[in-house]
Design a protein around this motif. Structure first.
Motif, PDB file in Angstrom:
ATOM      1  N   GLY A  33    -135.105 -86.371 -23.310  1.00 15.84           N
ATOM      2  CA  GLY A  33    -134.149 -87.368 -23.826  1.00 15.84           C
ATOM      3  C   GLY A  33    -133.439 -87.988 -22.640  1.00 15.84           C
ATOM      4  N   ILE A  34    -132.615 -88.992 -22.904  1.00 14.38           N
ATOM      5  CA  ILE A  34    -131.923 -89.679 -21.800  1.00 14.38           C
ATOM      6  C   ILE A  34    -130.516 -90.079 -22.248  1.00 14.38           C
ATOM      7  N   GLY A  35    -129.616 -90.242 -21.292  1.00 16.61           N
ATOM      8  CA  GLY A  35    -128.249 -90.705 -21.590  1.00 16.61           C
ATOM      9  C   GLY A  35    -127.546 -89.739 -22.527  1.00 16.61           C
ATOM     10  N   GLY A  36    -126.975 -90.282 -23.589  1.00 20.61           N
ATOM     11  CA  GLY A  36    -126.256 -89.451 -24.554  1.00 20.61           C
ATOM     12  C   GLY A  36    -127.152 -88.405 -25.184  1.00 20.61           C
ATOM     13  N   SER A  37    -128.439 -88.600 -25.135  1.00 18.85           N
ATOM     14  CA  SER A  37    -129.368 -87.618 -25.705  1.00 18.85           C
ATOM     15  C   SER A  37    -129.807 -86.587 -24.669  1.00 18.85           C
ATOM     16  N   ALA A  38    -129.129 -86.533 -23.545  1.00 16.27           N
ATOM     17  CA  ALA A  38    -129.465 -85.535 -22.516  1.00 16.27           C
ATOM     18  C   ALA A  38    -128.235 -84.960 -21.821  1.00 16.27           C
ATOM     19  N   ILE A  55    -135.335 -85.710 -28.103  1.00 16.54           N
ATOM     20  CA  ILE A  55    -134.058 -86.187 -28.657  1.00 16.54           C
ATOM     21  C   ILE A  55    -133.912 -87.685 -28.398  1.00 16.54           C
ATOM     22  N   SER A  56    -133.785 -88.453 -29.470  1.00 15.24           N
ATOM     23  CA  SER A  56    -133.538 -89.887 -29.323  1.00 15.24           C
ATOM     24  C   SER A  56    -132.981 -90.410 -30.635  1.00 15.24           C
ATOM     25  N   LYS A  57    -131.757 -90.926 -30.588  1.00 14.31           N
ATOM     26  CA  LYS A  57    -131.167 -91.439 -31.822  1.00 14.31           C
ATOM     27  C   LYS A  57    -132.011 -92.571 -32.388  1.00 14.31           C
ATOM     28  N   SER A  58    -132.317 -93.528 -31.539  1.00 19.57           N
ATOM     29  CA  SER A  58    -133.098 -94.682 -32.012  1.00 19.57           C
ATOM     30  C   SER A  58    -134.546 -94.292 -32.279  1.00 19.57           C
ATOM     31  N   GLY A  59    -134.996 -93.296 -31.561  1.00 17.07           N
ATOM     32  CA  GLY A  59    -136.396 -92.859 -31.713  1.00 17.07           C
ATOM     33  C   GLY A  59    -137.378 -93.776 -31.016  1.00 17.07           C
ATOM     34  N   GLY A  60    -136.859 -94.710 -30.187  1.00 14.06           N
ATOM     35  CA  GLY A  60    -137.774 -95.641 -29.534  1.00 14.06           C
ATOM     36  C   GLY A  60    -137.450 -95.911 -28.076  1.00 14.06           C
ATOM     37  N   THR A  61    -136.589 -95.107 -27.469  1.00  7.17           N
ATOM     38  CA  THR A  61    -136.211 -95.345 -26.073  1.00  7.17           C
ATOM     39  C   THR A  61    -137.419 -95.099 -25.155  1.00  7.17           C
ATOM     40  N   PRO A  62    -137.785 -96.080 -24.331  1.00  7.14           N
ATOM     41  CA  PRO A  62    -139.037 -95.976 -23.568  1.00  7.14           C
ATOM     42  C   PRO A  62    -139.134 -94.733 -22.687  1.00  7.14           C
ATOM     43  N   GLU A  63    -138.043 -94.400 -21.977  1.00  7.29           N
ATOM     44  CA  GLU A  63    -138.114 -93.232 -21.085  1.00  7.29           C
ATOM     45  C   GLU A  63    -138.460 -91.967 -21.877  1.00  7.29           C
ATOM     46  N   THR A  64    -137.855 -91.846 -23.037  1.00  6.85           N
ATOM     47  CA  THR A  64    -138.066 -90.645 -23.859  1.00  6.85           C
ATOM     48  C   THR A  64    -139.481 -90.642 -24.434  1.00  6.85           C
ATOM     49  N   ARG A  65    -139.911 -91.804 -24.889  1.00  9.24           N
ATOM     50  CA  ARG A  65    -141.291 -91.924 -25.392  1.00  9.24           C
ATOM     51  C   ARG A  65    -142.281 -91.526 -24.301  1.00  9.24           C
ATOM     52  N   GLY A  91    -122.441 -91.826 -32.256  1.00  5.33           N
ATOM     53  CA  GLY A  91    -122.980 -92.531 -31.090  1.00  5.33           C
ATOM     54  C   GLY A  91    -123.641 -91.538 -30.140  1.00  5.33           C
ATOM     55  N   GLY A  92    -124.630 -92.000 -29.385  1.00  5.73           N
ATOM     56  CA  GLY A  92    -125.347 -91.113 -28.469  1.00  5.73           C
ATOM     57  C   GLY A  92    -124.416 -90.347 -27.538  1.00  5.73           C
ATOM     58  N   ARG A  93    -123.474 -91.066 -26.943  1.00  6.82           N
ATOM     59  CA  ARG A  93    -122.625 -90.418 -25.933  1.00  6.82           C
ATOM     60  C   ARG A  93    -121.591 -89.468 -26.531  1.00  6.82           C
ATOM     61  N   GLN A 129    -118.639 -89.928 -16.909  1.00  8.03           N
ATOM     62  CA  GLN A 129    -119.060 -91.247 -16.419  1.00  8.03           C
ATOM     63  C   GLN A 129    -119.716 -92.034 -17.551  1.00  8.03           C
ATOM     64  N   GLN A 130    -120.650 -91.380 -18.249  1.00  9.34           N
ATOM     65  CA  GLN A 130    -121.312 -92.077 -19.349  1.00  9.34           C
ATOM     66  C   GLN A 130    -120.330 -92.335 -20.490  1.00  9.34           C
ATOM     67  N   LEU A 131    -119.532 -91.294 -20.816  1.00  7.31           N
ATOM     68  CA  LEU A 131    -118.615 -91.409 -21.951  1.00  7.31           C
ATOM     69  C   LEU A 131    -117.653 -92.578 -21.753  1.00  7.31           C
ATOM     70  N   MET A 178    -117.654 -95.020 -19.108  1.00  8.65           N
ATOM     71  CA  MET A 178    -118.156 -96.320 -18.648  1.00  8.65           C
ATOM     72  C   MET A 178    -118.979 -97.023 -19.725  1.00  8.65           C
ATOM     73  N   GLU A 179    -119.706 -96.258 -20.539  1.00 10.91           N
ATOM     74  CA  GLU A 179    -120.466 -96.914 -21.602  1.00 10.91           C
ATOM     75  C   GLU A 179    -119.537 -97.328 -22.747  1.00 10.91           C
ATOM     76  N   SER A 180    -118.405 -96.607 -22.876  1.00 11.17           N
ATOM     77  CA  SER A 180    -117.501 -96.922 -23.986  1.00 11.17           C
ATOM     78  C   SER A 180    -116.596 -98.097 -23.671  1.00 11.17           C
TER      79      SER A 180
HETATM   80  O1  LIG Z   1    -130.760 -91.622 -28.070  1.00 10.64           O
HETATM   81  P1  LIG Z   1    -131.489 -92.849 -27.690  1.00 10.64           P
HETATM   82  O2  LIG Z   1    -131.585 -93.837 -28.816  1.00 10.64           O
HETATM   83  O3  LIG Z   1    -132.859 -92.526 -27.130  1.00 10.64           O
HETATM   84  O4  LIG Z   1    -130.689 -93.587 -26.564  1.00 10.64           O
HETATM   85  C1  LIG Z   1    -130.490 -93.006 -25.301  1.00 10.64           C
HETATM   86  C2  LIG Z   1    -129.350 -93.686 -24.589  1.00 10.64           C
HETATM   87  O5  LIG Z   1    -129.604 -95.067 -24.431  1.00 10.64           O
HETATM   88  C3  LIG Z   1    -128.459 -95.827 -24.797  1.00 10.64           C
HETATM   89  O6  LIG Z   1    -128.656 -96.312 -26.074  1.00 10.64           O
HETATM   90  C4  LIG Z   1    -128.225 -96.983 -23.869  1.00 10.64           C
HETATM   91  O7  LIG Z   1    -128.221 -96.595 -22.575  1.00 10.64           O
HETATM   92  C5  LIG Z   1    -127.330 -94.783 -24.817  1.00 10.64           C
HETATM   93  O8  LIG Z   1    -126.267 -95.165 -25.579  1.00 10.64           O
HETATM   94  C6  LIG Z   1    -128.045 -93.621 -25.329  1.00 10.64           C
HETATM   95  O9  LIG Z   1    -127.360 -92.440 -25.111  1.00 10.64           O
END
Ligand SMILES: O=P(O)(O)OC[C@H]1O[C@](O)(CO)[C@@H](O)[C@@H]1O
Length: 511
Positions: A201-206, A255-265, A316-318, A397-399, A401-403
């Motif tokens: 996962g990445i960002g809020g999902s990691a 872990i991905s809220k959107s289920g489509g984040t490229p790095e996670t895919r 929210g992810g974060r 930082q994420q919490l 700066m992204e907010s």
């Molecule tokens: O959980 P997701 O949908 O894969 O998103 C990962 C991260 O990418 C963002 O949507 C944008 O960076 C963050 O808010 C989120 O934590």
């Protein structure tokens, strides 16, 4: 401002005879102040609890950076020890049950500023109350913001959401228990049980799970955790290589809220390839945490993965650490997640009071606003004096700066504002970026974090009579704190070559 360039090198030759650990502030020579209603954070007496003391320091900010001409002008920081001590006593926040202390006395906000901010803070409290009742608070996405309900499901705005939260928590606990006990096992594991977690996962999902793993996991967790949080091929290869044959005993949580984040895919596809090459069936070891009907959810359902847990639209992810995103990895590492939720819920309660000086979140907001002129004119430096809190600054930082790093405000005005957050750990980085804080550009304010327990009770060991490693750590914090707050004072004391740490402790406690 005077230079304190001698501070690091002069900190090494200290001998224990100069080193008086953790003097009690009750030794003050100013008995006229009423301190009987306060419990001061004296570390030795609280050895059986983990406590955090969070003093902050701000450099003087030139008045011309202030947002409006009508804002109270900054007159510079108070330096008089008596006035500082009164300020410390007046403003010290303490939460006895959580063992949390917050000292904002070195942020130089004025009474005038507090009064000016009061109506805005009351408006913020009202907005928070609406938010907790389920108001649509994210106009862009038209959704509720309800991560507090995760910590206390009774606050959920309707019975359906309450049930969703409770059912998910139950399911996470049951799954983790079954994996840890070996009831749920991987098909081809030589050990016959799961021994590792690989989180993708990445960002809020990691970041939340990474931070919690560093901060709270036991030394020998039932399952050891690794993370893939980027689309860096070498980084991915490294994690898979480190697992080696343990891949057969690894539960992979995607872990991905959107289920489509490229790095996670990409991470998922790479891990699936590794499974194929090892002759393993990924579906029997894969778990998805995502929104219902997302691409990831549908993939996991169609391929028949081991388990699926929901991520809610209103989290929210974060801020998802207390959802399945953070709870499942934590539970698999043997962390008591119900205890974690109970602590967070207590903290939420404390942040609901509308009396600003009794509300730690509001106090921090007040400090940040003052220190950065409400527009992010200063950077926020986070200095935790505890190795296990290394990732705290990245998490914040994420919490933050992204907010609040935004181009437009809610009325559509272009504002381009936010607060830059960075940090690392004390005392290790005395020798790196803290050098610049001491001598370089005065464009920051600092939050020091101290954990008031060094080792579990009964395990302390003295390097020299009466002195532990933790006392040195505490000394480093105090010296940095004083050095940043009042460099001329520190420099003068170094030049006079008096018993340094001892002197600093006594002096600090007199403020
Ligand atoms: O959980 P997701 O949908 O894969 O998103 C990962 C991260 O990418 C963002 O949507 C944008 O960076 C963050 O808010 C989120 O934590």
């Amino acid at each position: 401002m005077a230079s304190v360039s001698g501070i690091c090198s002069s900190s090494y030759p200290f001998k224990s005879k100069h080193f008086t650990a953790r003097s009690s502030p009750s030794s003050t020579i100013m008995p006229s102040f009423r301190i009987d209603s306060l419990t001061f954070p004296t570390r030795p007496k609280l050895a059986d609890r983990t406590l955090a003391l969070t003093p902050s320091v701000a450099r003087e900010v030139s008045a011309d950076l202030s947002k409006s001409d009508t804002s109270p002008k900054k007159t510079g920081l108070e330096k008089d020890p008596g006035a500082l001590w009164r300020r410390y006593v007046d403003w010290l926040y303490q939460h006895k049950e959580l063992g949390l202390f917050l000292d904002v006395s070195r942020i130089g906000f004025s009474e005038e500023f507090v009064e000016e901010m009061e109506p805005r803070l009351q408006a913020a409290f009202r907005a928070m109350q609406e938010l907790e009742k389920g108001a649509i608070a994210n106009p862009d996405e038209g959704r509720m913001v309800g991560h507090y309900w995760l910590r206390n499901s009774k606050l959920a705005p309707n019975p359906f959401l309450k049930l969703q939260i409770e059912n998910t928590l139950e399911a996470v606990c049951k799954f983790a228990e079954d994996v840890v006990s070996g009831k749920i096992k991987p098909p081809s594991s030589p050990e016959g049980r799961f021994t590792h977690v690989l989180s993708v996962g990445i960002g809020g999902s990691a970041l939340g799970p990474q931070f919690v793993a560093e901060a709270l996991a036991p030394d020998n967790p039932p399952l050891k955790i690794r993370f893939i949080d980027n689309t860096d091929p070498a980084g991915i290869d490294h994690q898979i290589a480190q697992l080696g044959p343990e891949l057969a005993s690894t539960v992979v949580i995607v872990i991905s809220k959107s289920g489509g984040t490229p790095e996670t895919r990409n991470g998922l596809l790479e891990v699936q390839k590794a499974f194929r090459e090892a002759g393993l069936d990924f579906a029997k070891q894969g778990v998805a945490i995502t929104q219902e009907n997302s691409l990831l959810d549908n993939t996991a359902r169609i391929e028949g993965w081991l388990a699926r847990f929901p991520m809610f639209d209103w989290v929210g992810g974060r801020t998802s650490e207390m959802s399945a995103v953070g709870l499942l990895p934590a539970a698999l590492q043997g962390i008591d997640i119900r205890e974690m939720l109970a602590g967070a819920s207590l903290m939420d309660d404390a942040n609901r009071t509308t009396v600003v000086r009794n509300n730690p979140a509001a106090l921090l907001a007040l400090c940040w606003y003052w220190a950065s002129d409400g527009v992010g004119s200063k950077d926020m430096v986070i200095l935790p004096y505890k190795d296990s809190l290394l990732l705290f600054s990245r998490y914040l930082q994420q919490l933050v700066m992204e907010s609040i790093g935004k181009e437009f405000d809610l009325d559509g005005n272009r504002v381009n504002q936010g607060i830059t957050v960075y940090g690392n750990k004390g005392s290790t980085d005395q020798h790196a970026y803290i050098q610049q804080l001491r001598e370089g550009v005065h464009n920051f304010f600092v939050t020091f974090i101290e954990v008031l327990r060094d080792r579990p009770p009964g395990h302390d060991w003295e390097l020299e009579p009466g002195v532990t490693c933790g006392d040195y750590l505490f000394g480093m914090l105090q010296v940095t704190f004083l050095g940043l707050f009042c460099p001329s004072f520190l420099q003068a004391s170094i030049e006079r070559k008096i018993g340094k740490y001892h002197f600093y402790f006594k002096k600090l406690m007199l403020f």
